[in-house]
Design a protein around this motif. Structure first.
Motif, short mmCIF file in Angstrom:
data_model
loop_
_atom_site.label_atom_id
_atom_site.label_comp_id
_atom_site.label_asym_id
_atom_site.label_seq_id
_atom_site.Cartn_x
_atom_site.Cartn_y
_atom_site.Cartn_z
N ILE A 101 0.66 -1.19 -0.11
CA ILE A 101 -0.10 0.28 0.54
C ILE A 101 0.67 1.61 0.26
O ILE A 101 1.55 1.08 0.87
CB ILE A 101 -1.09 -0.05 1.11
N GLU A 102 0.78 2.13 -0.73
CA GLU A 102 1.24 2.93 -1.46
C GLU A 102 0.30 4.15 -2.01
O GLU A 102 -0.15 3.53 -2.74
CB GLU A 102 3.23 3.04 -1.51
N GLU A 103 1.24 5.86 -1.94
CA GLU A 103 0.57 6.45 -2.56
C GLU A 103 0.79 5.78 -3.94
O GLU A 103 2.22 5.63 -4.40
CB GLU A 103 1.25 8.04 -2.36
N ASN B 39 -5.32 2.64 -1.18
CA ASN B 39 -4.31 3.34 -0.31
C ASN B 39 -5.76 4.33 0.13
O ASN B 39 -5.64 4.99 1.07
CB ASN B 39 -3.70 4.14 -1.71
N GLN B 40 -6.29 4.48 -0.09
CA GLN B 40 -7.07 5.42 0.05
C GLN B 40 -7.63 5.07 1.07
O GLN B 40 -7.96 5.31 2.17
CB GLN B 40 -9.05 5.67 -1.10
N ASP B 41 -8.38 3.38 1.09
CA ASP B 41 -8.45 3.34 2.83
C ASP B 41 -7.84 3.44 3.51
O ASP B 41 -8.27 4.17 4.41
CB ASP B 41 -9.19 1.30 3.11
N PHE B 42 -6.69 3.27 3.70
CA PHE B 42 -5.30 2.69 4.38
C PHE B 42 -4.97 4.44 5.17
O PHE B 42 -4.99 4.91 5.95
CB PHE B 42 -4.22 2.96 3.57
N LYS B 43 -5.76 5.31 3.75
CA LYS B 43 -5.05 6.89 4.55
C LYS B 43 -6.37 7.40 5.82
O LYS B 43 -5.90 7.76 6.28
CB LYS B 43 -4.83 7.16 2.90
N ARG B 44 -7.52 6.47 4.92
CA ARG B 44 -9.36 7.32 5.75
C ARG B 44 -8.63 6.69 7.31
O ARG B 44 -9.03 7.07 8.08
CB ARG B 44 -10.05 6.62 4.86
N LEU B 45 -8.18 5.48 7.63
CA LEU B 45 -7.87 5.09 9.22
C LEU B 45 -7.39 5.78 9.74
O LEU B 45 -7.24 5.91 10.53
CB LEU B 45 -7.47 3.57 8.63
N LYS B 46 -6.94 5.69 9.05
CA LYS B 46 -4.91 6.87 9.73
C LYS B 46 -6.07 8.22 9.35
O LYS B 46 -5.28 8.69 10.90
CB LYS B 46 -3.70 7.31 8.54
N ALA B 47 -6.44 8.29 9.16
CA ALA B 47 -7.43 10.11 8.93
C ALA B 47 -7.93 10.05 10.89
O ALA B 47 -7.94 10.25 11.33
CB ALA B 47 -8.00 10.27 8.21
#
Length: 451
Positions: A173-175, A202-210
């Protein structure tokens, strides 16, 4: 910016043709232009020429393969007008030419040969909007989103009639680092299941981090980019649809109703929709836009070769109206063989192409007849007068021939007619009712004649 006109001379099946794309009248719907006509009448050639002119030879990864076979002679040319002074074109010139002139009516364009391909791309002055887009998109191809600070007010995308989705193994998972314009006008290679699946993961990963960081507004925005795709597909297929990211293997799958399915195992019709709808919305989400305009409000050109490919008629009726409402500022030019697609188009134009002695012609360019029945569309647009299959239509023709022979008094005709009536009556209730009415009329005619 919008495309107003394309002209083609000695390109594909066209000797000399001009097609205009006047704006629609409903600001709440995308402008739609449907190319119809028999196989070989140039529908795909028009779409590929539009994409070819938009690339202007400056970005190979943007370009479709128009192919030398479509550019028939040294005089072959296609050119596109976008606004009063904006013109781009491609011209196949002699291999030893360095500079040629072509009179395009009110303006003269200069073609400069690039490389040894025999193809030359040019744009007349000032062509500011189109050249600016081509240059900026090319910059994104060369340097990527990080290396370019350009923002866009218009874009163009093209999808082929062959559309599918394969299983994808998300290994990390990366940008995304590739350009959102990469292969955007290549037709066959525009949609990429692997690129989309990695983007979703990647969108899902960033959403969880947010969410972990308490950035709930950011998390909602990241989820919305995927939700756009899910809502469009759900509305077309009339069933709940969503993407599911597995936390065991990071792979992205589809959830249709209550079933979770690998992307490669989706039915062909659903693959056809997901492939281009998902890719288009992903690209729009990734392209930096002026004033941060939401994807659904952006102005862009969408070229669709065979918009009805693999779709059940129930979906063919819905795909264009949904996309028209979703993207009211878009311009959509698509080819189709479906009366269901044509009948569904509201505030659209139907461009009927013909084929005479191997030469393609533009037979008509008329507003769509909203509310017309499928049988009327079959007659007026596709030239099919019969509402039945070929064999049944032939049997109806034979019925009328035998009927005239019976009226004329031929002794052996009545027996043959009765056998045919029995065969037709067994085909369907509709045919049975028609043939029963015809038989009653015949019996009355014979009775009057006998009296």
């Amino acid at each position: 910016m919008r495309i107003d006109e394309i002209s083609l001379r000695e390109v594909g099946p066209f000797d000399d043709a001009r097609i205009e794309f006047p704006p629609g009248s409903d600001p709440t719907r995308a402008d739609v232009y449907l190319l119809t006509g028999p196989n070989g009448s140039g529908k795909s050639t028009v779409l590929y020429a539009l994409a070819g002119a938009l690339t202007a030879g400056n970005a190979k990864s943007l370009s479709p393969d128009l192919g030398a076979a479509r550019m028939r002679t040294a005089n072959s040319v296609y050119f596109v007008r976008a606004g009063e002074e904006c013109l781009a074109a491609a011209w196949r010139v002699a291999a030893n030419s360095e500079r040629e002139k072509l009179d395009l009516g009110t303006s003269v364009a200069h073609a400069v040969l690039h490389g040894t391909t025999g193809f030359s791309y040019f744009a007349t002055r000032p062509a500011r909007e189109l050249n600016s887009y081509i240059a900026s998109a090319s910059d994104f191809i060369s340097f990527g989103p990080i290396g370019s600070e350009a923002k866009f007010a218009w874009a163009a995308f093209a999808y082929a009639g062959v559309r599918t989705v394969a299983d994808v193994q998300v290994t990390n998972i990366e940008e995304p680092t590739d350009s959102p314009f990469a292969q955007s006008l290549s037709f066959l290679h525009t949609a990429n299941a692997s690129r989309f699946a990695h983007w979703v993961a990647n969108q899902d990963f960033k959403r969880l981090k947010a969410k972990e960081a308490g950035r709930h507004d950011k998390a909602a925005a990241l989820r919305a980019s995927i939700s756009h795709v899910e809502r469009v597909v759900s509305e077309i297929i009339d069933a709940p649809f969503s993407f599911v990211t597995s936390y065991d293997d990071n792979n992205v799958r589809a959830k249709v109703g209550d079933r979770v399915i690998d992307l490669g195992l989706l039915p062909d019709g659903l693959k056809s929709i997901v492939s281009w709808v998902a890719d288009l919305l992903m690209r729009l989400d990734r392209i930096p836009w002026v004033d941060d305009t939401p994807p659904q409000d952006r102005a862009f050109l969408l070229l669709l070769d065979e918009v009805d490919i693999h779709l059940h008629p129930a979906w063919q009726r819905k795909v264009l109206p949904i996309v028209q409402r979703l993207f009211p500022n878009a311009q959509i030019i698509a080819s189709t063989h479906s009366p269901f697609v044509v009948a569904s188009a509201v505030d659209a134009r139907i461009i009927s192409l013909g084929l005479r002695n191997g030469v393609a012609t533009v037979d008509s360019n008329e507003p769509a007849n909203a509310g017309a029945s499928y049988s009327a569309i079959l007659r007026s647009v596709f030239g099919i007068a019969s509402e039945f299959d070929v064999d049944t239509e032939a049997q109806f023709q034979r019925f009328h021939e035998l009927k005239q022979r019976v009226i004329a008094g031929e002794a052996d005709a009545r027996a043959a007619l009765d056998l045919l009536i029995a065969d037709l009556a067994g085909r369907s209730e509709e045919v049975r009712e028609i043939i029963a009415l015809e038989k009653r009329q015949l019996d009355r005619q014979l009775a009057r004649k006998a009296a």
